[in-house]
Design a protein around this motif. Structure first.
Motif, PDB file in Angstrom:
ATOM      1  N   ILE A 144      -4.575  -5.729   7.844  1.00 11.38           N
ATOM      2  CA  ILE A 144      -5.550  -4.745   7.341  1.00 11.38           C
ATOM      3  C   ILE A 144      -4.542  -3.826   6.427  1.00 11.38           C
ATOM      4  CG2 ILE A 144      -7.158  -2.909   7.773  1.00 11.38           C
ATOM      5  CD1 ILE A 144      -8.318  -4.801  10.019  1.00 11.38           C
ATOM      6  N   ILE A 145      -3.524  -3.289   7.143  1.00  5.81           N
ATOM      7  CA  ILE A 145      -2.751  -2.228   6.542  1.00  5.81           C
ATOM      8  C   ILE A 145      -2.153  -2.856   5.315  1.00  5.81           C
ATOM      9  CG2 ILE A 145      -1.039  -0.614   6.836  1.00  5.81           C
ATOM     10  CD1 ILE A 145      -1.725  -0.677   9.800  1.00  5.81           C
ATOM     11  N   ILE A 146      -1.596  -4.130   5.273  1.00  6.33           N
ATOM     12  CA  ILE A 146      -0.846  -4.647   4.203  1.00  6.33           C
ATOM     13  C   ILE A 146      -1.857  -4.826   3.058  1.00  6.33           C
ATOM     14  CG2 ILE A 146       0.024  -6.876   3.341  1.00  6.33           C
ATOM     15  CD1 ILE A 146       1.398  -6.986   6.163  1.00  6.33           C
ATOM     16  N   LEU A 147      -3.286  -5.346   3.396  1.00  2.00           N
ATOM     17  CA  LEU A 147      -4.184  -5.336   2.225  1.00  2.00           C
ATOM     18  C   LEU A 147      -4.594  -4.095   1.495  1.00  2.00           C
ATOM     19  CD1 LEU A 147      -6.526  -8.276   3.712  1.00  2.00           C
ATOM     20  CD2 LEU A 147      -4.774  -8.451   2.140  1.00  2.00           C
ATOM     21  N   PHE A 148      -4.575  -3.129   2.367  1.00  2.00           N
ATOM     22  CA  PHE A 148      -4.978  -1.770   1.883  1.00  2.00           C
ATOM     23  C   PHE A 148      -3.923  -1.276   0.923  1.00  2.00           C
ATOM     24  CE2 PHE A 148      -4.272   2.938   2.473  1.00  2.00           C
ATOM     25  CZ  PHE A 148      -5.570   3.268   2.015  1.00  2.00           C
ATOM     26  N   ASN A 153      -1.900  -0.599  -4.511  1.00  2.00           N
ATOM     27  CA  ASN A 153      -0.795  -0.771  -5.622  1.00  2.00           C
ATOM     28  C   ASN A 153      -0.966  -1.758  -6.600  1.00  2.00           C
ATOM     29  OD1 ASN A 153       2.033  -0.192  -6.257  1.00  2.00           O
ATOM     30  ND2 ASN A 153       2.626  -2.080  -5.548  1.00  2.00           N
ATOM     31  N   PHE A 154      -2.039  -2.431  -6.347  1.00  2.00           N
ATOM     32  CA  PHE A 154      -2.455  -3.557  -7.418  1.00  2.00           C
ATOM     33  C   PHE A 154      -1.259  -4.629  -7.392  1.00  2.00           C
ATOM     34  CE2 PHE A 154      -4.177   0.143  -9.379  1.00  2.00           C
ATOM     35  CZ  PHE A 154      -5.622   0.037  -9.199  1.00  2.00           C
ATOM     36  N   SER A 155      -0.770  -4.650  -6.270  1.00  2.00           N
ATOM     37  CA  SER A 155       0.377  -5.724  -6.040  1.00  2.00           C
ATOM     38  C   SER A 155       0.772  -5.946  -4.724  1.00  2.00           C
ATOM     39  CB  SER A 155       1.598  -5.466  -7.212  1.00  2.00           C
ATOM     40  OG  SER A 155       2.672  -6.391  -6.521  1.00  2.00           O
ATOM     41  N   SER A 156       1.170  -7.026  -4.219  1.00  2.00           N
ATOM     42  CA  SER A 156       1.669  -7.120  -2.850  1.00  2.00           C
ATOM     43  C   SER A 156       3.061  -7.587  -2.754  1.00  2.00           C
ATOM     44  CB  SER A 156       0.820  -8.270  -2.109  1.00  2.00           C
ATOM     45  OG  SER A 156       1.012  -9.477  -2.535  1.00  2.00           O
ATOM     46  N   ASP A 157       3.545  -7.394  -3.845  1.00  2.00           N
ATOM     47  CA  ASP A 157       5.181  -7.557  -4.009  1.00  2.00           C
ATOM     48  C   ASP A 157       6.149  -6.821  -3.218  1.00  2.00           C
ATOM     49  OD1 ASP A 157       7.214  -9.264  -6.123  1.00  2.00           O
ATOM     50  OD2 ASP A 157       7.936  -7.415  -5.751  1.00  2.00           O
TER      51      ASP A 157
END
Length: 433
Positions: A144-148, A153-157
């Motif tokens: 949940i925290i990673i997705l938030f 940030n509009f990116s998960s890189d």
């Protein structure tokens, strides 16, 4: 159809399987020693000094675990180990934080399959349930925290998130982010699943679980520390205190064990307690100590599980009450027990010794009281290693031991490959830079 073709190939031509693993092992060596190789693939994968060492250790342990179980050429067994290796490599290579979480969780599936299908006792289902419940439920808040932060940030890189520099000071959020990795390590207090999983797992499962899967927790903490900015140092001191005292308690629990595999499992909990402190202190010495302890434990702990299995084959029991007097039956096995216990107690010139020596100065900066705690931890580490060695090898010859048991060539080769950790002392540039 494609899966059936792969099964047929691995079942009929296992030499191809071994050659593939050896080639991947050589490529991982190149990735450690070549900066150009890392830079050329940096656009697609995430490389750092810790991930390169973990990929090297993963492929090495898969090769050695297969050598240790050479008689078991079951295709499902081989495919499970191979899939687990691929998942772990992708976990260490991915530059996307969401994909890291996915591979982090997928690694549980082949491990659970190995425990349930090739475990030794009927309690293996309970051990699998313990492992899944502890690890899956502890990691759900992390997702949940990673997705938030990825949506924010509009990116998960990983590079993009680290550049943005999200400062996190709320101890509750930090706890939820660290919980998944503290359970995976495991830190004392979240460790109850580990002895059950080790006792019920087959040899290859125990070797990979101790050598690599526990290191996923340390690598995950290292990744979170590099990606996000945690600025609550007092909370870190609290977690470090818990981990160090938990490591001390784990050494006392080692002295109470009668099951040989359970004793080795609790010794892993003690070493992982120091690993938490190395990551959270976030210094150059802490990073070097982290790599030294992870690699040393990755070589020694699977080797001790292999030694426990060979001792079990001689006495048909993992109980220390029955496995006595091994010195008079198999001196070569006694010699290997001495070398592994020698490394496990962090005696020079082992990598464990260098890792702990680099760990002492940074932990002493927190409080002078740590002199007592670290001294007690190191003393008890020597005590339970000596107790393990003397309990198995010395004493009155047990009638349960079979003197006609002989070590196979693949067993001796596997043990010698684990002891390659002595040669890594001459290549400390892998760990310092």
């Amino acid at each position: 159809m494609f899966a059936g073709f792969i099964l047929m190939m691995l079942n009929s031509y296992w030499e191809i399987y071994m050659i593939t693993l050896i080639l991947m092992f050589l490529s991982s060596l190149i990735s450690i020693s070549s900066n150009f190789f890392n830079l050329s693939l940096e656009c697609f994968f995430y490389f750092n000094s810790v991930s390169s060492l973990m990929m090297f250790l993963t492929i090495f342990l898969v090769i050695v675990s297969y050598l240790s179980t050479l008689k078991n050429k079951n295709s499902n067994y081989m495919v499970s180990i191979f899939i687990l290796m691929l998942v772990l490599i992708f976990t260490f290579m991915t530059k996307n934080l969401v994909f890291f979480y996915i591979f982090f969780e997928i690694s549980l599936i082949p491990t659970l399959y190995l425990i349930i299908s090739w475990g030794y006792q009927p309690e293996r289902l309970q051990a699998g349930n313990y492992m899944m419940i502890y690890t899956v439920f502890a990691s759900l808040p992390l997702l949940i925290i990673i997705l938030f932060y990825s949506i924010k940030n509009f990116s998960s890189d990983i590079y993009m998130l680290s550049i943005m520099g999200f400062f996190i000071s709320n101890p509750m959020i930090i706890s939820l982010m660290m919980l998944a990795f503290l359970v995976k390590l495991p830190m004392y207090g979240f460790h109850l699943w580990l002895p059950k999983a080790h006792v019920e797992a087959p040899l290859a499962g125990s070797m990979l679980l101790a050598g690599i899967l526990l290191k996923l927790g340390g690598y995950g903490l290292f990744l979170m520390m590099n990606t996000f900015k945690f600025n609550n140092i007092y909370y870190f001191y609290f977690v470090i205190g818990l981990s160090i005292w938990g490591a001390v308690l784990s050494t006392f629990m080692c002295m109470q064990q009668n099951d040989l595999k359970a004793m080795v499992a609790y010794s892993s909990v003690a070493h992982m307690g120091m690993l938490v402190s190395c990551v959270l202190l976030d210094s150059s010495w802490g990073l070097c100590s982290l790599k030294l302890i992870m690699i040393s434990h990755g070589f020694i702990s699977p080797g001790m599980f292999l030694m426990a299995m060979l001792t079990y084959k001689m006495s048909n029991s993992r109980s220390l009450s029955y496995s006595k007097g091994l010195l008079s039956v198999s001196p070569i096995l006694c010699l290997f027990w001495f070398l592994f216990c020698f490394c496990n107690m962090a005696a020079p010139p082992s990598l464990n010794f260098l890792g702990e020596m680099m760990f002492i100065p940074i932990i002493m900066n927190i409080s002078p009281f740590n002199y007592f705690v670290i001294g007690l931890l190191m003393f008890m580490s020597v005590m339970f290693s000596m107790y393990m060695y003397t309990s198995v090898n010395h004493g009155v010859f047990s009638n349960f031991i079979k003197p006609f048991f002989e070590l196979k060539s693949n067993d001796i080769l596997s043990i010698i490959l684990h002891l390659i950790t002595f040669l890594l002392v001459f290549k400390l540039n892998f760990f310092i830079y």
